[in-house]
Motif scaffolding. Structure first.
Motif, PDB file in Angstrom:
ATOM      1  N   MET A 250      39.803  28.302 -55.380  1.00  0.00           N
ATOM      2  CA  MET A 250      40.148  27.479 -56.536  1.00  0.00           C
ATOM      3  C   MET A 250      39.076  26.516 -57.010  1.00  0.00           C
ATOM      4  N   SER A 251      38.023  26.285 -56.225  1.00  0.00           N
ATOM      5  CA  SER A 251      37.002  25.283 -56.592  1.00  0.00           C
ATOM      6  C   SER A 251      37.653  23.976 -56.993  1.00  0.00           C
ATOM      7  N   TRP A 252      38.471  23.431 -56.157  1.00  0.00           N
ATOM      8  CA  TRP A 252      39.247  22.257 -56.512  1.00  0.00           C
ATOM      9  C   TRP A 252      39.128  21.242 -55.404  1.00  0.00           C
ATOM     10  N   SER A 253      39.696  20.089 -55.606  1.00  0.00           N
ATOM     11  CA  SER A 253      39.663  19.063 -54.556  1.00  0.00           C
ATOM     12  C   SER A 253      40.194  19.663 -53.253  1.00  0.00           C
ATOM     13  N   PRO A 254      39.448  19.582 -52.152  1.00  0.00           N
ATOM     14  CA  PRO A 254      39.839  20.270 -50.924  1.00  0.00           C
ATOM     15  C   PRO A 254      41.221  19.873 -50.410  1.00  0.00           C
ATOM     16  N   MET A 255      41.550  18.584 -50.462  1.00  0.00           N
ATOM     17  CA  MET A 255      42.850  18.179 -49.916  1.00  0.00           C
ATOM     18  C   MET A 255      44.000  18.642 -50.827  1.00  0.00           C
ATOM     19  N   GLN A 256      43.770  18.632 -52.158  1.00  0.00           N
ATOM     20  CA  GLN A 256      44.790  19.131 -53.094  1.00  0.00           C
ATOM     21  C   GLN A 256      44.995  20.629 -52.872  1.00  0.00           C
ATOM     22  N   MET A 257      43.878  21.316 -52.658  1.00  0.00           N
ATOM     23  CA  MET A 257      43.948  22.760 -52.417  1.00  0.00           C
ATOM     24  C   MET A 257      44.770  23.032 -51.148  1.00  0.00           C
ATOM     25  N   ALA A 258      44.493  22.266 -50.076  1.00  0.00           N
ATOM     26  CA  ALA A 258      45.215  22.476 -48.808  1.00  0.00           C
ATOM     27  C   ALA A 258      46.717  22.230 -49.021  1.00  0.00           C
ATOM     28  N   LYS A 259      47.031  21.185 -49.783  1.00  0.00           N
ATOM     29  CA  LYS A 259      48.445  20.854 -50.035  1.00  0.00           C
ATOM     30  C   LYS A 259      49.120  22.024 -50.759  1.00  0.00           C
ATOM     31  N   LEU A 260      48.413  22.551 -51.758  1.00  0.00           N
ATOM     32  CA  LEU A 260      48.971  23.638 -52.553  1.00  0.00           C
ATOM     33  C   LEU A 260      49.167  24.913 -51.703  1.00  0.00           C
ATOM     34  N   VAL A 261      48.181  25.191 -50.863  1.00  0.00           N
ATOM     35  CA  VAL A 261      48.294  26.380 -49.998  1.00  0.00           C
ATOM     36  C   VAL A 261      49.498  26.221 -49.064  1.00  0.00           C
ATOM     37  N   LEU A 262      49.670  25.025 -48.511  1.00  0.00           N
ATOM     38  CA  LEU A 262      50.791  24.804 -47.586  1.00  0.00           C
ATOM     39  C   LEU A 262      52.138  24.972 -48.288  1.00  0.00           C
ATOM     40  N   GLU A 263      52.177  24.635 -49.585  1.00  0.00           N
ATOM     41  CA  GLU A 263      53.426  24.818 -50.348  1.00  0.00           C
ATOM     42  C   GLU A 263      53.794  26.297 -50.475  1.00  0.00           C
ATOM     43  N   LYS A 264      52.793  27.168 -50.332  1.00  0.00           N
ATOM     44  CA  LYS A 264      53.051  28.608 -50.552  1.00  0.00           C
ATOM     45  C   LYS A 264      53.357  29.362 -49.248  1.00  0.00           C
ATOM     46  N   THR A 265      53.338  28.644 -48.100  1.00  0.00           N
ATOM     47  CA  THR A 265      53.439  29.370 -46.826  1.00  0.00           C
ATOM     48  C   THR A 265      54.775  30.100 -46.648  1.00  0.00           C
ATOM     49  N   GLU A 266      55.847  29.590 -47.275  1.00  0.00           N
ATOM     50  CA  GLU A 266      57.142  30.266 -47.190  1.00  0.00           C
ATOM     51  C   GLU A 266      57.013  31.751 -47.555  1.00  0.00           C
ATOM     52  N   ALA A 267      56.137  31.995 -48.530  1.00  0.00           N
ATOM     53  CA  ALA A 267      55.995  33.361 -49.061  1.00  0.00           C
ATOM     54  C   ALA A 267      55.158  34.256 -48.149  1.00  0.00           C
ATOM     55  N   LEU A 268      54.607  33.680 -47.071  1.00  0.00           N
ATOM     56  CA  LEU A 268      53.725  34.483 -46.196  1.00  0.00           C
ATOM     57  C   LEU A 268      54.505  35.080 -45.032  1.00  0.00           C
ATOM     58  N   GLN A 269      54.071  36.256 -44.641  1.00  0.00           N
ATOM     59  CA  GLN A 269      54.631  36.862 -43.430  1.00  0.00           C
ATOM     60  C   GLN A 269      53.987  36.209 -42.213  1.00  0.00           C
ATOM     61  N   ASP A 270      54.701  36.205 -41.103  1.00  0.00           N
ATOM     62  CA  ASP A 270      54.125  35.641 -39.880  1.00  0.00           C
ATOM     63  C   ASP A 270      52.855  36.431 -39.524  1.00  0.00           C
ATOM     64  N   GLY A 271      51.782  35.745 -39.217  1.00  0.00           N
ATOM     65  CA  GLY A 271      50.523  36.424 -38.854  1.00  0.00           C
ATOM     66  C   GLY A 271      49.672  36.802 -40.061  1.00  0.00           C
ATOM     67  N   ALA A 272      50.132  36.429 -41.265  1.00  0.00           N
ATOM     68  CA  ALA A 272      49.344  36.752 -42.473  1.00  0.00           C
ATOM     69  C   ALA A 272      47.956  36.114 -42.371  1.00  0.00           C
ATOM     70  N   ALA A 273      46.967  36.799 -42.937  1.00  0.00           N
ATOM     71  CA  ALA A 273      45.601  36.255 -42.927  1.00  0.00           C
ATOM     72  C   ALA A 273      45.389  35.434 -44.196  1.00  0.00           C
ATOM     73  N   ALA A 274      44.512  34.441 -44.109  1.00  0.00           N
ATOM     74  CA  ALA A 274      44.169  33.657 -45.297  1.00  0.00           C
ATOM     75  C   ALA A 274      42.659  33.478 -45.366  1.00  0.00           C
ATOM     76  N   ILE A 275      42.122  33.734 -46.552  1.00  0.00           N
ATOM     77  CA  ILE A 275      40.696  33.493 -46.802  1.00  0.00           C
ATOM     78  C   ILE A 275      40.629  32.435 -47.897  1.00  0.00           C
ATOM     79  N   ILE A 276      40.052  31.313 -47.563  1.00  0.00           N
ATOM     80  CA  ILE A 276      40.103  30.164 -48.463  1.00  0.00           C
ATOM     81  C   ILE A 276      38.723  29.520 -48.573  1.00  0.00           C
ATOM     82  N   THR A 277      38.282  29.283 -49.804  1.00  0.00           N
ATOM     83  CA  THR A 277      37.017  28.547 -49.940  1.00  0.00           C
ATOM     84  C   THR A 277      37.330  27.045 -50.056  1.00  0.00           C
ATOM     85  N   VAL A 278      36.458  26.262 -49.455  1.00  0.00           N
ATOM     86  CA  VAL A 278      36.619  24.801 -49.489  1.00  0.00           C
ATOM     87  C   VAL A 278      35.394  24.216 -50.171  1.00  0.00           C
ATOM     88  N   LYS A 279      35.638  23.599 -51.308  1.00  0.00           N
ATOM     89  CA  LYS A 279      34.554  22.983 -52.076  1.00  0.00           C
ATOM     90  C   LYS A 279      34.098  21.716 -51.366  1.00  0.00           C
TER      91      LYS A 279
END
Ligand code: SAM
Length: 324
Positions: A250-279
């Motif tokens: 997202m090229s966004w504020s790192p802490m805002q990005m982390a917050k947003l990603v955590l909001e989406k975890t419900e939609a993830l399967q257990d053991g799902a992989a995540a690739i995330i860039t941190v600005k």
């Protein structure tokens, strides 16, 4: 440098290319140093070349002769398996030969010793770095050197129809993290436009849901496996356990990005992989990384954090989701 300084007491640095390549001296044996770098791989170090010999550069034909003799005397090292030869030069080096000419001569020397050279999948790498007036020469396996590309600079060919250069970041992450994208089925791409990462995931056969208020490239409309949500990611909801892969660039504020990603975890399967860039926007990159990782670790296990060659002022995280 800061990362290494924190890891190794008494480390000394000499810059070879400002901000890019430095020579280090450490109070550790070669084996201990290489083992430490593999066990505790620094985020910002892409490549390490052991220096076993230093040859002074005279600026004439002797230089290539001495280098050839050095390799000839190391017969044991080149006899079995495949050797890749990596040559890098600082601008203004007194070493008068191009990388291609040097490589051609050393290729011939290794063949004369009964060995074989190869660019791809070598067993070992003979690395030569031409500094201003010294040649640094060392051998190591690709794992010891942290990369099988000269200087860790992974190059990909730009393809016809490639939507964005950002695609290279995900391609490199795939290699660096030994992640096989085609083994996933259902990906969520947050901050997807113009669509380089989405394109790669689709090419690998995944179903992809791409979220971005900006437009994706129109050519992606040809993929029936793509769902596009032209929205801010904080405004979208998904059924539980939908995705086995989350990518976010997202090229966004790192802490805002982390917050947003955590909001989406419900939609993830257990053991799902995540690739995330941190600005890395602020002055203290190590602190930013620590804070973001600490936040994400409430729901994810960090597998690896790396500044890839194709990352500019950012790093890439590879994480695994663990359902509470
Ligand atoms: C660096 S670009 C992504 C490039 C993309 N990975 C590619 O391969 O083409 C960053 C994108 O993040 C999007 N973005 C930023 N904040 C967002 C948010 N809150 N929700 C969704 N997308 C967002 C921007 O609109 C922008 O298109």
């Amino acid at each position: 440098m800061e990362e290494l300084r924190r890891m190794i007491q008494g480390i000394k640095f000499t810059q070879l290319i400002a901000g890019e390549v430095f020579r280090i001296e450490v109070p550790l044996s070669r084996e201990d140093m290489l083992e430490l770098m593999q066990r505790n791989e620094p985020i910002f170090l892409r490549h390490i070349q052991p220096i076993e010999r230093i040859l002074p550069i005279h600026g004439g034909a002797d230089d290539l002769q001495e280098l050839s003799d050095l390799v000839r005397n190391a017969r044991k090292r080149c006899e079995d398996g495949l050797t890749a030869i990596h040559i890098r030069r600082v601008e203004g080096t007194l070493f008068p030969y191009s990388a291609a000419d040097t490589k051609a001569v050393l290729d011939a020397v290794i063949m004369e010793l009964g060995g074989e050279t190869a660019m791809q999948s070598p067993d070992r790498i003979l690395s030569i770095f031409a500094g201003h007036n010294e040649l640094y020469v060392g051998w190591g396996t690709p794992a010891e050197q942290l990369s099988d590309w000269p200087g860790g600079a992974v190059r990909f060919q730009r393809e016809e129809g490639q939507i964005s250069r950002a695609k290279f970041k995900l391609l490199e992450a795939e290699r660096a993290f030994k992640l096989y994208l085609e083994t996933f089925r259902e990906a969520l791409d947050i901050g997807a436009a113009p669509g380089g990462w989405t394109q790669l995931l689709l090419e690998r056969g995944l179903r992809v849901t791409s979220v971005d208020p900006a437009n994706l490239h129109p050519k992606l409309a040809a993929y029936p496996r793509l769902t596009v949500l032209k929205k801010n990611a904080s405004d979208v909801r998904f059924p539980p356990n939908t995705f086995d892969l989350l990518v976010c660039d997202m090229s966004w504020s790192p802490m805002q990005m982390a917050k947003l990603v955590l909001e989406k975890t419900e939609a993830l399967q257990d053991g799902a992989a995540a690739i995330i860039t941190v600005k890395l926007m602020h002055k203290k990159p190590l602190q930013t990384i620590r804070d973001v990782v600490a936040k994400l670790e409430s729901h994810f296990e960090l597998i690896k954090a790396k500044q890839l060659f194709h990352n500019r002022d950012e790093i890439t995280l590879y994480l695994k989701y663990k359902k509470a």
